[in-house]
Design an enzyme around this catalytic site. Sequence first.
Site, mmCIF file in Angstrom:
data_model
loop_
_atom_site.group_PDB
_atom_site.id
_atom_site.type_symbol
_atom_site.label_atom_id
_atom_site.label_comp_id
_atom_site.label_asym_id
_atom_site.label_seq_id
_atom_site.Cartn_x
_atom_site.Cartn_y
_atom_site.Cartn_z
ATOM 1 C CG HIS A 9 -1.737 1.242 1.321
ATOM 2 N ND1 HIS A 9 -2.695 1.569 0.390
ATOM 3 C CD2 HIS A 9 -1.720 2.278 2.200
ATOM 4 C CE1 HIS A 9 -3.239 2.737 0.706
ATOM 5 N NE2 HIS A 9 -2.654 3.194 1.798
ATOM 6 C CG ASP A 24 -0.318 6.107 2.134
ATOM 7 O OD1 ASP A 24 -1.503 5.981 1.796
ATOM 8 O OD2 ASP A 24 0.154 5.605 3.180
ATOM 9 C CG ASP A 35 -5.171 3.713 4.401
ATOM 10 O OD1 ASP A 35 -5.670 3.383 5.492
ATOM 11 O OD2 ASP A 35 -4.208 4.494 4.316
ATOM 12 C CG HIS A 71 -5.958 7.420 1.066
ATOM 13 N ND1 HIS A 71 -5.549 6.676 0.001
ATOM 14 C CD2 HIS A 71 -5.236 6.979 2.119
ATOM 15 C CE1 HIS A 71 -4.636 5.804 0.388
ATOM 16 N NE2 HIS A 71 -4.424 5.977 1.669
HETATM 17 ZN ZN LIG Z 1 -2.962 5.048 2.796
#
Ligand SMILES: [Zn+2]
Length: 1028
Positions: free
Chosen positions: A48, A50, A172, A421
Amino acid sequence: MSMFAFVTCCLLCLCHAIPTSKEAKCGYDSCNPVKDDMINVHLVPHTHDDVGWLKTVDQYYYGARNEIQNAGVQYVLDSVIPALVSDPNKRFIYVEIAFFARWWREQTDSMRHVVKGLVNSGQFEFILGGWCMNDEASTHYNAMIDQHALGFEFLRQNFGECGRPRIGWQIDPFGHSREQASMFAQFGFDGLFFGRLDYQDKNHRLNTSTMEMLWHGSPDNLGTQGDLFTGALYNGYGPPGGFDWDQFSSNDPIMDDHRLHDYNVNQKVNDFLEAVHDQAKHYKTNHIVMTMGSDFQYQNAHHWYKNLDKLIKYTNMRQTTHSSKVNLLYSTPSCYTYQLNRANKTWPTKSDDFFPYADREHTFWTGYFTSRAALKGYVRETNAFSQACRQLDAMAKLTDSDNSTINIQVLKEAMGVAQHHDAVSGTEKQQVAYDYALRLANGRNECQKVMNDAMRKLLPKEKEGPAAMEMKYCDLLNISACTLTEQNKEFVMIVYNPLGRTVKHWVRLPVIGSAYSVLDPSGNTVETQMVPLTKRTTVIPERKGHIATSELVFQVQIPALGFSTYMVKMTQGKKKLTKSSNIRGFVGEPFVMKNKHMSLKFDGKGNWEKLTDLHSKKSINVTNDIVYYNGMPGNCSKGEFQPSGAYIFRPNGTSPQKWTGPSSAMSIVGPLVDEVHMEFSPWATQVTRQYKDEPYVEVEWTVGPIPVQDKLGKEVVVRFETGLNTDTYFYTDANGREILRRVRDYRETWDLNQTEPVAGNYYPVNSRIFLRDEGTGMQFTVMTDRSQGGASIHDGEVELMVHRRLLYDDCKGVGEPMNETGADQQGLIIRGKMYLHLGQTLDTAKFHRDFGLKKYMAPIPAFSETNMKYQEYSATYNTQWSGLKRELPANVHLLTLEQWGGPTLTPSATQPYLIRLEHFYEMAEDAKLSLPVTVSLQDLFATFTIDSIEELTLGANLAKASMQRLKWNTMDGELITDKDKNVYKVENRQKLEGPLDITLNPMEIRTFQVNLKDGPPRQKVDRFTVFS
Ligand SMILES: [Zn+2]
């Protein structure tokens, strides 16, 4: 053998074995086999990543600043690819194209060939495929579609059909929007998985085996077209406890040599089987999915894969040694979805959304609906700028030689990154927030070049005429700062309207003179009014160096997809053309602000008293104030010590702090605009404003610097108390589109135990929130200029959180308090607007749909110095121009118009364009405007003629005719009511009258690739070479 030698060797020897795209076997055909008589555990190796959070997107890519977080995405991809090459059973999914595109640019042709082979064999699968995994609360649908289409286009250009994502993966984001689900369905996705849902909702779903469902993304409008199979993941997006095998994990590896100490195979397999059975009992089929990875994992993929290989081997051996009925396999979310579909079960459905999200009693993730309100405003405004830039590029038919493709790409990518996000959500560290803003500013600068190039072609009356002037854009008009209008006695303003209809728009130009002459496009004098700047504005630290003393106010009118020119000249000393404003304090006399639509009565101190809709002659009592909650302090050591922070809203008490009405108020009255300035506190002020003939009252709030000397963080709210009887109901929009009804202290799918009476009733408001009184038929609507948290804590009330400054980290990872200090480090001042409307519910959609569009696609002014006289100017340049030969219908929005490097279904000698048309009314919202509508593209555009069109999916990466989605049986199959039957019958398209006639149903967006007869020559630009 060194790792490097091993990798090189394997890559070389396997190159020949990689299938070419002709033999590609990606998609559901490429899934690893399952065993139908067993519990199949789909192990999904994933990372994951970001797109900015604690570090900037580029720091994350390279692995810089590892003292903040050990994370380097380049190493993930470097490391995973050879692991996949070494074993065809292995799988990996990749999600965030902002990172993948950065990596891809660095790769050699042979490495690219290897990766294509892995994609074609289904071993390496793109999931979601957006530029980022966008936030769902504070994002606007236009930017969401664009950021996905940007990632999709990269994938399509580089990987073709096997690179096309089929599954949404929002593991997420902190709450989930129905509009997002509808959008995914329209992309052609077969499923969506996410990790976060309210803990009470999750418990209920686990207990009732309803973690997986069919989500009606657009139950009242698009029907089945908006339906999406949706699964909530069991364990967030991490592995089960004890099975994290990333390089820095402290979990034990599988130690499987009997001759060595600490042999643990039996224990590990027993523990894993327990985790499997724990999970499987909550799910409906004999398939479960386990997410084997987490944030920035797989920088050293070998750690994970070596242990997963052993886990699979020893667990599956139990099938023969212990008659175990558990089967482990490497898999992907799409392979898992496919098996769920094959299971042919009947699934529960859901028609509301997953907001708000709480992970325990006092931890409601509703603060981020407002966090970093200035960045949220900037992202929203930049969306309109990005659309205008692309429209002008298309209409001016700019080509490679203008470099426009690359320049536009800079802004597209910046906007793509900003939807992440932890970006527009406001949950990033301060240095990362600055990086997002810098990217947007750079993108806007690049797009200004494109807009200037376009205007050079569109402005001159003769092709060989003089070059158009260099236009300058003023990004700080919201704080009355614009160097060009302040420092020039004469200038020209060209306002561009990105909407497909004529609009009227009020401009306020920061100036130093006291009177100006303003000429409209026909050379007629425009009525103007001068409004002095107040001290509240002039002391804003970000205005430093700006000298304006007043704002010159006038109305402009701009044709569809076109521009209008206004010539402005200071006339000091001559006859006064500009009306001044009458300024008076409140000294006990009431004051009424009134135009032909609405009147607002103030008491003798400047407090709001009564709002009247002059059409229905109905009034409501209304008060308005700015109030604040003190944010709860705390160290998170227990649930009750949860503080307010970037993510979490937790007020210290249920009633906000208030001042006793405005401490001072004054009215400013003139022929064009009336204003009442109210000061609730020196740091919380408001202007209530009404323009001539406008059907709304404008509220401009200015909040900050929020004082924190008392060691209390503060969350500031603009509140309206109306006399409406609302019976716990209020209404908010989803990402700027469909409206959802909210019920205070209630959730549609479970019995809510409300533990935070304020924070637990907050919802995202992207563009509007409203109250309805069923008895009187009246509706009170508040439109916003950016995303905010909003609620109706008591019947008849609306509150919107506009700014927050907090002193504690809320322990969700960001590691900083949400404390923006601004240019002078004293505390950021933020200014924004709301627009209020009172009317009859049946008439109100017409207002808020049209007005919402006008606000989010507001006209864009640009300025240039000139000392040309009107006659000379108008002989040389077009003073007014429209890109459309006729206006679009009143319920149709041109959502996208741009040059498009995407799918070339029908080869064309000229550059294809992308067009999206949107019906922006919901079903039954308005008696006329909610009806289906047909638009003809025949001879619509002024600068080009359409030769042929082909319909694409919403994401513009697939021909609509080729879209095939999995079908699902649902529990409400039998329960469809008569109303629902109509709703689901969306294929009521009128018989098309011609090949270029497009019929749109309510809330429908249709996407077309358009080939032009006379377009710009086809461009061969690899637009994915620039990154911002
Ligand atoms: Zn995230």
